[in-house]
Design an enzyme around this catalytic site. Sequence first.
Site, PDB file in Angstrom:
ATOM      1  NE  ARG A   1      -8.546  12.656   2.435  1.00  0.00           N
ATOM      2  CZ  ARG A   1      -8.633  11.223   2.556  1.00  0.00           C
ATOM      3  NH1 ARG A   1      -9.568  10.740   1.503  1.00  0.00           N
ATOM      4  NH2 ARG A   1      -7.748  10.547   3.164  1.00  0.00           N
TER       5      ARG A   1
ATOM      6  CG  ASN B   1      -2.105   1.214   1.269  1.00  0.00           C
ATOM      7  OD1 ASN B   1      -1.955   1.918   0.435  1.00  0.00           O
ATOM      8  ND2 ASN B   1      -2.762   1.195   2.314  1.00  0.00           N
TER       9      ASN B   1
ATOM     10  CG  HIS C   1     -12.472   3.950   2.845  1.00  0.00           C
ATOM     11  ND1 HIS C   1     -12.947   5.046   3.437  1.00  0.00           N
ATOM     12  CD2 HIS C   1     -11.203   4.273   3.076  1.00  0.00           C
ATOM     13  CE1 HIS C   1     -12.208   6.219   3.539  1.00  0.00           C
ATOM     14  NE2 HIS C   1     -11.004   5.610   3.528  1.00  0.00           N
TER      15      HIS C   1
ATOM     16  CD  GLU D   1      -8.430  -0.987   4.415  1.00  0.00           C
ATOM     17  OE1 GLU D   1      -7.539  -0.579   5.459  1.00  0.00           O
ATOM     18  OE2 GLU D   1      -8.566   0.147   3.711  1.00  0.00           O
TER      19      GLU D   1
ATOM     20  NE  ARG E   1      -6.386   1.305   0.144  1.00  0.00           N
ATOM     21  CZ  ARG E   1      -6.390   2.152   1.187  1.00  0.00           C
ATOM     22  NH1 ARG E   1      -5.517   2.238   2.141  1.00  0.00           N
ATOM     23  NH2 ARG E   1      -7.694   2.738   1.517  1.00  0.00           N
TER      24      ARG E   1
END
Length: 398
Positions: A241, A9, A181, A379, A93
Site C-alpha cells: 500500500r 484473525n 492497528h 494482538e 480481530r
Amino acid sequence: MDDYALVLNSGSSSLKFCVFMRPYQGAWQLESRGQIDGIGTSPRLSARDSLGGILSHSSLDDTVCDGRAAVDALGSWLRSRYGDARVLGVGHRVVHGGAKFDRPVLITREVLVDLYQLIPLAPLHQPYNLAAIERIRERMPDVPQVACFDTSFHQTYPSVAKLIPLPKDLRTAGVQRYGFHGLSYEYIASVLPGLAPEIAGKRVIVAHLGSGASLCALKNGVSIDSTLGFTALDGLCMGTRPGALDPGVVLYLYQGLGLSAKEIETILYKKSGLLAISGISNDMRDLLPAGEPDAKLAIQYFVYRAAKEIGSLAAVLAGVDGLVFTAGIGENSPEIRKRICDASSWLGIELDTQANSNNRSRISTLQSKVSTWVIPTNEELMIARHTGALLGLLQAVA
Ligand code: ADP
C-alpha cells in the site's frame, strides 16, 4: 485438556489462530498458535505449542478454498488435538468498527448487520473477518463470539484529529479518521508501565512496522492520533500500500486513465508501496540484502516516510519522551530501526548501536533524550483478554 478460548484473525488467504487455556488467576496461558495459509491455492496448516515446538505442518486438501472451509479445517484439527474440551468463546480481530464500536462487543445478528456496512471501508479485511464469524455461528451456534476492533483504541482522539474536512453530509455519513492497528497499540500501552515505567505516562510514539504499518501518538497511554485514517491506506509506505497519497492521483487514475474502481482498489491495496517501488518484493527481508537501486529506493522511501510522520506526531504531542518499535519489521530489523532513528536524531534520539544490533529491549543510550524501545506486540493476547472480560471468564475461575 481444559476448556479453552480461541482467537482468530481471518484474512483473504490465511486464517491465523491462537488457543488460550482458561485463564487462571487472571492470566491467559497460550496453548498453541498457528495458521492455515495458502487458502484457495495450496492450503497448509501449521501450528506450534507455547514453547515453539511444531505441532503440525501439513498440507490440506483442495476443498479448503475459502475462509469458511478454512474454519472447518481448523475445527477438525482442534478436535483432533483437544478432543472434547469445550470452546468457551471465540475472539475475532475485526479490522473496522466504524464510529459505533468504541470497544469490543459480543456478536449478535444486529452487530453483524452493522459490521457488514463497513466492508467498503476495509474491503480486503472485513469480509474475511465476517465470514469466519458466520461460519462459527453456523457450526457452533451456542459458542459466544466477541469482535475486537483495530479502530476502537483510537476513539480517544480529540475531535480535531478525527476530522476529514469534507462537506458535513459526508462527515455525518461516517467519513472521518478512525486509525488502525489499535489492538497492537493497546497491548503496547498495557505493558509500558511494567517495561518502561519512565515513559509510560508521557509522550510516546509507537511504530507498528509490519506488512501494514502505522505510527501512534500516545499521551499517558491514550491514543491522540495515528497515521492511518478513514481506511488502512493512509500514512506510512507499506508492503503493498502506498501510504499517504494526494487524492488527485485517484481522480486521475479514474478520470484520466479510465481505470475502474476495482482496478484502482487493487492498485492501492495490493500493488503499491515497497512492492511497487522495488519491483521485487513487498517483504523487507528480501529488500534489505538486494543490491538493485530500486530496492534501495524502496527502503529509502520507507524510512523517509516513517521519519517524516514521526516529526508530524512529535508536533501533535508537542515533544517526544519515548519511541517504541514493534511488529515484524520493528521487532526484527536493526537496520531499519537504525535508519529511522538516525533520520529522527534531531528529536534527541541517541541509539545504543550494540543494544540495537542485539535486538535488546531498550535500544537508546542512557543519555538519550528520547528513550527508545523494541517491544514485541501481542494482538492475540489483547483479543483473549477482551474476550475473557466480556464473557466473564475471569470470574468463572475459582
Ligand atoms: P502483518 O502486518 O502481516 O501482521 P508482521 O507484523 O508479521 O505483519 O510483519 C511482517 C513483515 O515483517 C514482513 O513482511 C517482513 O517484511 C517483516 N520482517 C519480518 N522479519 C524481518 C526481519 N528479520 N528483517 C526485516 N523485516 C522483517
